[in-house]
Design an enzyme around this catalytic site. Structure first.
Site, PDB file in Angstrom:
ATOM      1  N   HIS A 162       0.837  -1.194   0.000  1.00 27.74           N
ATOM      2  CA  HIS A 162       0.000   0.000   0.000  1.00 27.74           C
ATOM      3  C   HIS A 162       0.877   1.249   0.000  1.00 27.74           C
ATOM      4  O   HIS A 162       2.067   1.199   0.321  1.00 27.74           O
ATOM      5  CB  HIS A 162      -0.921  -0.005   1.215  1.00 27.74           C
ATOM      6  N   GLY A 219      -3.399  -1.921  -7.778  1.00 27.14           N
ATOM      7  CA  GLY A 219      -4.402  -2.664  -7.036  1.00 27.14           C
ATOM      8  C   GLY A 219      -5.823  -2.194  -7.296  1.00 27.14           C
ATOM      9  O   GLY A 219      -6.700  -3.005  -7.633  1.00 27.14           O
ATOM     10  N   ASP A 224      -4.541  -6.795  -8.200  1.00 30.94           N
ATOM     11  CA  ASP A 224      -4.679  -7.893  -7.241  1.00 30.94           C
ATOM     12  C   ASP A 224      -5.368  -9.089  -7.889  1.00 30.94           C
ATOM     13  O   ASP A 224      -5.001 -10.246  -7.646  1.00 30.94           O
ATOM     14  CB  ASP A 224      -5.482  -7.439  -6.017  1.00 30.94           C
ATOM     15  N   ASP A 244      -1.553  -1.590   4.988  1.00 32.33           N
ATOM     16  CA  ASP A 244      -1.695  -0.500   5.947  1.00 32.33           C
ATOM     17  C   ASP A 244      -3.049  -0.675   6.632  1.00 32.33           C
ATOM     18  O   ASP A 244      -4.092  -0.410   6.022  1.00 32.33           O
ATOM     19  CB  ASP A 244      -1.623   0.847   5.229  1.00 32.33           C
ATOM     20  N   HIS A 251     -10.575  -0.406  -2.346  1.00 33.06           N
ATOM     21  CA  HIS A 251     -10.550  -1.661  -3.085  1.00 33.06           C
ATOM     22  C   HIS A 251     -10.356  -2.857  -2.143  1.00 33.06           C
ATOM     23  O   HIS A 251      -9.668  -3.816  -2.445  1.00 33.06           O
ATOM     24  CB  HIS A 251      -9.476  -1.647  -4.170  1.00 33.06           C
ATOM     25  N   ASP A 254     -10.879  -6.294  -3.548  1.00 37.42           N
ATOM     26  CA  ASP A 254      -9.783  -6.844  -4.341  1.00 37.42           C
ATOM     27  C   ASP A 254      -8.718  -7.469  -3.443  1.00 37.42           C
ATOM     28  O   ASP A 254      -8.138  -8.509  -3.768  1.00 37.42           O
ATOM     29  CB  ASP A 254      -9.154  -5.747  -5.205  1.00 37.42           C
ATOM     30  N   ARG A 260      -8.228 -14.655  -0.580  1.00 38.61           N
ATOM     31  CA  ARG A 260      -9.119 -15.788  -0.794  1.00 38.61           C
ATOM     32  C   ARG A 260      -8.518 -16.771  -1.793  1.00 38.61           C
ATOM     33  O   ARG A 260      -8.650 -17.988  -1.642  1.00 38.61           O
ATOM     34  CB  ARG A 260     -10.482 -15.282  -1.284  1.00 38.61           C
TER      35      ARG A 260
END
Length: 296
Positions: A162, A219, A224, A244, A251, A254, A260
């Site tokens: 991030h 991202g 992602d 962060d 997002h 994402d 996942r």
């Protein structure tokens, strides 16, 4: 060392479940470590049903999840009293189990990142972390086979950070450049990839470093998701994703998609989410591989 342990139901019951594989795959590493387990209710029931209690000992039993066991585990992540805290959490998450998105489950990960404690949500991540921690205490065995991904010349890694942590990523990459350079491929989301390639050009020269990391989209624009596909196809095993936890993330879906994906291939992929943990992880990975090579 005190480790919190919980597994979703799908990772508990079968004879080859992720919970059983955790204790069988990492048996030698577990023997080298002095662990006290803090186990949430039904997970401990499953350990006893599989006859694993002699490996998972000593232990403290927490209540069932429905009775607040996971909430208590979050409290022990943040507690500074060494007698009432955990040093790491293994939470074997089934990506289709809705309990993994309950507030206490999300808080567990966030507080682990904030308090710089390892949060291990895949079988592969837990096994590798245990092996590397065994290396840290002087164990010279390799309890996990080389086909687990320790031959880095045939492996890929994703590097994501991030905005507030991009400098942390560059510091980590520079410190562990020799190890990261061993990977066959390095993938990154947009800006992070560009910054890593600038670093590589300083270290390796302009030509050699220009494409050191393959950048995908940013991202928020879908990078992602692009990386998640490679994880699902088992083309990326390790993901270093510096998050962060203190800012709202538009997002967020994402980010969760990528995690996942790793949990969908739980016996293959792993995610490291904080800078201090990443630094130790890469240092111990270097140490572990050097130890194995010296034996060979």
């Amino acid at each position: 060392m005190r480790i919190g342990l919980i597994a979703n139901r799908a990772h508990q019951d079968a004879a080859n479940s992720a919970l059983v594989q955790l204790f069988t795959r990492a048996r030698l590493a577990l023997q080298a470590l002095d662990i006290e387990w803090v186990v949430v209710g039904r997970t401990l029931d499953a350990i006893h049903s599989h006859g694993l209690q002699t490996i998972c000992t000593p232990y403290i039993r927490f209540p069932y999840g429905r009775d607040g066991g996971l909430m208590k585990l979050v409290a022990h992540v943040v507690n500074r009293d060494p007698d009432n805290s955990v040093d790491a959490v293994i939470y074997l998450i089934d990506p289709v189990d809705h309990s993994s998105i309950f507030p206490e489950a999300l808080a567990l990960k966030r507080q682990c990142v904030i308090h710089k404690k390892p949060y291990l949500s895949t079988l592969a991540g837990a096994c590798e972390w245990l092996e590397l921690e065994a290396t840290a205490v002087g164990a010279r065995h390799a309890s996990l086979s080389e086909d687990f991904g320790f031959d880095l010349g045939g492996e890929s890694i994703a590097l994501i950070a991030h905005d507030a942590l991009k400098q942390n990523m560059l510091q980590i990459a520079e410190k562990h450049f020799a190890l990261l350079d061993q990977f066959a491929h390095r993938y990154a989301t947009g800006t992070t990839g560009a910054l890593l390639n600038q670093l590589a050009q300083k270290i390796k020269g302009e030509a050699a470093g220009r494409a050191w990391a393959q950048p995908f989209l940013s991202g928020p624009m879908g990078g992602d998701a692009q990386i998640a596909e490679l994880v699902l196809d088992k083309k990326i095993r390790r993901i270093l994703f510096l998050e962060d936890p203190h800012v709202a993330r538009q997002h967020e879906a994402d980010i969760q998609l990528l995690e996942r994906a790793a949990r969908t291939v739980t016996d293959f992929a792993l995610v490291v989410s904080d800078a201090d943990g990443a630094d130790r992880w890469l240092r111990l990975l270097t140490q572990r591989n050097a130890s194995v090579q010296s034996v060979v």
